[in-house]
Design an enzyme around this catalytic site. Sequence first.
Site, PDB file in Angstrom:
ATOM      1  N   ASP A 123      26.770  -5.404 -20.067  1.00 17.92           N
ATOM      2  CA  ASP A 123      25.488  -5.316 -19.369  1.00 17.92           C
ATOM      3  C   ASP A 123      25.732  -5.058 -17.890  1.00 17.92           C
ATOM      4  OD1 ASP A 123      26.544  -8.034 -19.339  1.00 17.92           O
ATOM      5  OD2 ASP A 123      24.721  -8.595 -18.263  1.00 17.92           O
ATOM      6  N   GLU A 190      25.912 -11.234 -19.218  1.00 14.56           N
ATOM      7  CA  GLU A 190      26.692 -11.955 -18.210  1.00 14.56           C
ATOM      8  C   GLU A 190      25.989 -11.998 -16.872  1.00 14.56           C
ATOM      9  OE1 GLU A 190      29.549 -12.488 -14.867  1.00 14.56           O
ATOM     10  OE2 GLU A 190      28.269 -10.750 -15.336  1.00 14.56           O
TER      11      GLU A 190
END
Length: 486
Positions: A123, A190
Amino acid sequence: MKKRRLIFGMISGLLIIFIIVTASNAMLVTSRQPSPQPTVVMINEVKAVEHLSKAITYKTISYQKRSKFDFTEFDKFISFLEESYPSIHTQLELEKINEYGLIYKWQGSDSSKNPIGLTSHYDVVPVLEGTEDNWEQPPFSGTVENDKIWGRGTLDDKVGVIGILEAVEFLINDGFKPARDVYLMFGFDEEIGGDEGALKIVNTLKARGVTFDFVLDEGGAIVENMVPGVDQPVGVVGISEKGSATSELSIEGSGGHSSQPKNHTNIGRIAGAIAKLEDTQFKGDLRGPGEDLFEYVAPEMSFPMRYVFANKVIFEPIIEQILLQQPATAALIRTTIAPTIFQAGEQYNALPEKATAIINHRLMPGDSLEDVKSFIEDTIEDDAINVTVTGSEASKVSSTNGWEFKSIQQAARNVYKDAIIAPYLMFAGSDAKHYDSISKNTYRFLPVQITSQDLNRMHGTNEHISKDNFINAIKFYAEIIKESNS
């Protein structure tokens, strides 16, 4: 007169002994760096660059509001991985956790050995609205130009995901077979804490009784001009990350018309409390991972600096004062105070009935949330101000004495032969903290050379990486797998 000469002689003698002993300490400091064994990993560079370029085009963006996630982009990214790495998807077991967390298990030949884990996240943070036109290349274009790959994720952290997969695909096709199990674990959130990605991966593996000898995540990198007295690049490997806490200072009382203010208003009292905290600060203390950093780099310093750090017991107060002069080095040796939000008032001529300030802290290993709260209350000395502290304390400190850290050192030196590889304390957060509960050691290292400008680009404008940097990252991941299985 004789007595005076005797005293002078004694002082001179002691001074000579002091100089001899301290100079000897500096001379006897030996390097803690392994000799490089130049890598023989030969990557298909054109194909690897194409893969990272394509990976950047998927808008796998983490938003603070999870409802804004566009999971069709995440689905496309996972399909892209399956197409791009056929050997991995044929020979490794793939398990999807919470749909988008990925665990690849590479079975080793010796079940008596604990596995190792390599982890990254795919991400990325959003591009700040209104800054799109400031990019030299569109942020999700994956443009390759002037030996650079452009776009969001080239540094944080699709470079880690693709770097690891390129390395494993190469090793499989080269006939390498690991002795111990190797896990590749990729999170998808994250950037907003990893609670649905890395944490769920950890909980799944914990339930199965999986314990790692070490897990390696993103973190420190290879930087220049970081340590005074050291000319070579320094590769810093996070052996712990600072805790992150939020303190809230709030006060409530009568407001009233601004034409008749009290001497100390709610805003004034909170502002005064913040001023006291910034003037006082937490005590600096060169200990733990910060101290380890200088023990590893001291042998490589110029003699004056080596002399000081080799005699740290004597010069520690001076060293700490020097480190406290710059924000980056001050953060290495103390818990930090960063006021970030101030809320009070709604109208220019009305005294607010409530004032609140939010302060972000990054906690040193060993400092607790209760320590922070006590420090604030003792410093501001105002019982009318309510103090609350929430957050997390620093992660555990991983070992630098075992084969695990030495393998990382060796792998990095094999690729970056001139770099000094040393432990340090990571200031930012990462998914690594989640793995603490199932790994004997967790390390944080992104195997690329970066500049201070690159650090600003990671979550900012014009994020990019050079081709050479990316290829060296792949080589490092191949080397760490081989070193861990030698």
